[in-house]
Design an enzyme around this catalytic site. Structure first.
Site, PDB file in Angstrom:
ATOM      1  N   GLY A  90       0.824  -1.198   0.000  1.00 31.49           N
ATOM      2  CA  GLY A  90       0.000   0.000   0.000  1.00 31.49           C
ATOM      3  C   GLY A  90       0.860   1.249   0.000  1.00 31.49           C
ATOM      4  N   CYS A  91       0.225   2.380  -0.283  1.00 34.23           N
ATOM      5  CA  CYS A  91       0.972   3.635  -0.410  1.00 34.23           C
ATOM      6  C   CYS A  91       1.494   4.113   0.944  1.00 34.23           C
ATOM      7  CB  CYS A  91       0.101   4.690  -1.087  1.00 34.23           C
ATOM      8  SG  CYS A  91      -1.542   4.890  -0.377  1.00 34.23           S
TER       9      CYS A  91
END
Lengths: 342, 342, 342, 342
Positions: D148-149
């Protein structure tokens, strides 16, 4: 590899030249000058260049520049004209991204730019670097005057209509909107985010320096004088120009076909399908100009929408396109990336 | 205190009505309806209203509305026309912020809005709520059609020129730019910040619903049909409209004096000094329209710059100005605050 | 009507003071000084004030200021301290919106502000103008030191926890984010829209002038020294501060009840319901501080979210709140409007 | 040339994959699926791809995907897990940009994502695609879970401290700020520009799906459980994540040297000089993570600043980095461009 130099690379045009040149397959950046930042690594001023550009700014020493094959001037107006004659004599080719060589008539230039021209004898030799009009001349030029940002967007939008002689030369209107990067990187209260964020205004309605340049371009295309009203506006965003152009149709033709035919061979002008509205973000960071042509409500007022990235097709990208032509590279070398969206 | 109701107050026009009405000295907000949000306190949806508006949204029950002195419709087009006849019969006065009663000719309305009008017999009675044109009629009206945002900015900018008969009625151009709040608060991919932030585009060039409304206004001012090209654009900011208007001068007059005289008595139209460029932020959150008039380069193309806050003079503020006229209050009641800058 | 003066009203704090004071029921603006803009009508610099403020800037003449009942200093740090003693002697009351009188210990002040204090003897008399802590003392003060923007947001968020003695005084963290108007209106490359738009960064991590001020406030609340890490960040927007505050809970109490009780009587601190996330826009243009308190995942790290408008509760609005207390007006006079949303 | 497919390419992650892949020297885009947009040319949805991507979206037909060497899933959570087993069986390699294979413990995954996992047996095989931790395993993997970011930005910032065992595992804080593109391109009132422009807020403080992912990463680095508070915030801009990370130092070491040594061989992690503050724009459009480490005021709270472009190193760019490792290309292929500034 060809050796290029940049004079005055601390502004937005300079950093954009560096960004694009760093990905060019045939170019070595030999020197970049800035009196104010001499000694400072370029990547310290522009963190996006860390790991890509190792050079430091150097004092503007003409001997260093003479060792280059080609020099870009990304300087304020009035700077290039003082150094260009000596460089040309040495055989260096020059692209001026400022306005020193854009206007054919030195008197007009001196009126709008408020100074005496230092080398009027070179103005005639200089080629106006709009490849869509002057491709061959650019290829042969020693000195190229890179067009202004507004003039590029407006001229490419008006060109097919004027060349075909189907619109009136009177009452032309160019309602233009530019992102703030067009105003450069100088300390200026008027360009603080607190001043220009979340707001919109026109400026320079009584007169703007790009007016004579646009008028000159359109007159050449039309083969006669034109009457043009040019109103620039400031957008609360960083990059992009949108020109909304109006003229009166005097002869009914298939406008879509006219535009498509005019730009069929152009690598950087993209005529959108009928009915489209180009967005500035669709050309963010790339050298394209996107245009769409409308004839709303079956009337006789033609509306052309033309978008560019003011720092690319409106400045650094077009300069590299011109360099490619001057040095015999592929016209699209270093300019093939995809626009950043979102 | 006068009792007012709002139908459909969940959009940006609704919250702006609430913001402005909450500071009005003579008004009590009696009811605000929303089918979707019935039961929800208004301040839960709009946190700026916490501590200022205690009401909750209620089901749209016409009996509650009949107990009001005046009802605002901040609904989608086509809603007000279904409820207005019954309200008027009961003696309730109505201001419709949507378009149901703006266009005189029901056929034109039905063409642009794509539905059958539910009460065409009321269209003639409805007064177009632009006080600068219809002040007295508004004061006496049972039913006011509040103008659209673009039509307000364009009409106020063009009015002095057309009423004085000094510009050509052909070839009029309205190049308009609006902040995103003009598109409302509906879930719409096209209005995501990821889509419209840092970008700019025209839209609706082939035809936009505000075109017939503007044309109707300008024709009334001119006393004859007009030929108008209207190009709206979307700005990457929230509030504000900037109209850049172009026409061909046929008679040379002192334009500055003409504008100043036309609006000398107007509380909400401010003619800027000669040479000025109004910014949208200078009218952010207030009911003013600021205009400047230019005749660039001594030519015959007049350029008018006109700015409003699309949610205030372009919607909720003008509605309150109309309410003040209808109910005999001071025209500026509730509308005297200072624009927010920066 | 009470006569007030403003020294140095050309920055964002100055125009905000003018915006708010122009709607105050008991105040007449008598004089506003600016050496640089002397003679210029205020409304020429700030178009939002056209029609609301008729005054022009005047040279900073202390005799004019002596004729005021109260004077605001909206000047750079180090200016007020040179004029305040003479004004106080004449009986004029003073609110300094800069930092000259905020820090109790002159040595600490001189360390962080890099100059010698001109009137250290007045520091002790000066009252720190956070009404939620010092309401009575403000009412009696001749000289009020208006708090900084970050210190206001952080202190109001931490206060209930520290006063109740339920969090550790070590390891406190204030992660703060501010809009660009906090940096003022000076010509500064770093605040150009081209530099700060569409980007985000921390700044001043090694040390920021608001750190000793916040530390002083928190220590007073805690009754002991505190260990605080303060990291400010710059937001790509104009107005608003969001403080995200972290501390370690040492005693489990009902945090929501604690905050609600602490601020139950405060007109300008709004404790949001449990689970809420305040938005900066919910306080845009108004004097409120909105706070929410969380204990995520049942752990022992408390998270407080605190938002203000940096130009209102963080500067001009709080100054007017202090003025109201000093002059015996209603504390909310001139400060009752609704936040601008959207 | 290797044939790759993309499932679900209509979101921002999809268009970013297309932008980056279109410049990759060894990849041919064979298929891109979207049920909703089947038949629509990709360039009609994303005008930046005109002239670069000729493909149209096709129905999600697994037979077409089986003909690819590698398939990216840019789909909502819960989609990849239904198709991956069949693809892996056919020998297709898979990179999932969603969360289906990121969490080791299926129970934790099912708790946070609210659904039953369709192929829990593949979770163990899946390699978490953070090359800075798992480079070799990624190279050998059939199935990669792209991080994920937020987890990417936080983990890279915390890694050197936790691996070296010099900070406390309790009381870790990750105060993170993301541009709006992180929320995707779905129609959502909460992400309208009218809602999120010119404002700032925290969200998900009680719990966010990236919390267990970050905790898992940090625990692996520390070799023990960690206690972490994670507060995400929404920035009024499009691209970029800034993580501000706090921890308590338990052993004094040269932090700058520690970070530089840890990332000395990493092509995409750039440790800034001591005292620096990375800007999100310095990594706009590129795959770099820039970090700076501070120990403010000589205390024991370490502050790490970590920035990425959420759509590049936080999604599509990291996926291509993983693809390069899996397919034996240069790790930086297709990822060498310069960040866009301004």
């Amino acid at each position: 590899m060809v050796r290029v130099g940049i004079v005055g690379g601390t502004g937005y045009t300079g950093v954009e030249l560096l960004r694009l040149l760093s990905g060019h397959p045939h170019v070595e950046l030999a020197v970049i000058t800035s009196r104010a930042e001499a000694g400072v690594p370029v990547a310290d001023l522009y963190p996006n260049l860390r790991g890509h550009v190792g050079l430091a700014f150097s004092e503007p020493d003409i001997e260093l520049l003479k060792a280059c094959d080609l020099v870009f001037f990304a300087t304020p107006n009035g700077t290039a004209m003082k150094m260009v004659p000596e460089l040309l004599e040495t055989g260096v080719r020059v692209i001026d991204l400022a306005a020193d060589f854009r206007i054919r008539d030195p008197k007009v230039w001196e009126h709008w730019y408020g100074m005496t021209h230092a080398c009027p004898e070179l103005i005639e030799e200089a080629v106006y670097g709009l490849p869509e009009v002057n491709r061959e001349a650019v290829g042969a030029a020693r000195l190229v005057a890179n067009p202004g940002c507004y003039p590029t967007a407006v001229t490419l939008g008006m060109l097919p209509l004027l060349e075909a002689g189907i619109i009136a030369c009177r009452g032309l209107i160019a309602d233009c909107k530019s992102g703030v990067s067009g105003a450069g990187r100088g300390a200026n209260v008027g360009m603080l985010m607190g001043e220009v964020g979340e707001s919109f205004k026109a400026y320079g309605v009584p007169g703007h320096r790009h007016l004579p340049e646009i008028r000159q371009n359109l007159a050449l295309a039309a083969g006669s004088d034109v009457d043009l009203t040019f109103v620039p506006h400031l957008l609360p965003m960083i990059r992009g120009i949108h020109a909304t152009l109006y003229g009166r149709i005097e002869k009914k033709v298939d406008l879509q076909a006219l535009f498509e035919a005019r730009y069929a061979e152009e690598p950087f002008v993209d005529v959108l399908p009928s009915g489209a509205h180009p967005e500035t973000r669709s050309v963010r960071a790339v050298n394209d100009c996107r245009v769409a042509v409308h004839l709303p409500q079956g009337g006789d007022t033609v509306v052309v929408l033309s978008v560019i990235d003011n720092l690319v097709k409106g400045a650094a990208g077009q300069a590299i396109q011109n360099m490619n032509l001057m040095l015999g590279f592929e016209e699209t070398d270093g300019l093939r990336s995809v626009a950043l969206l979102p």
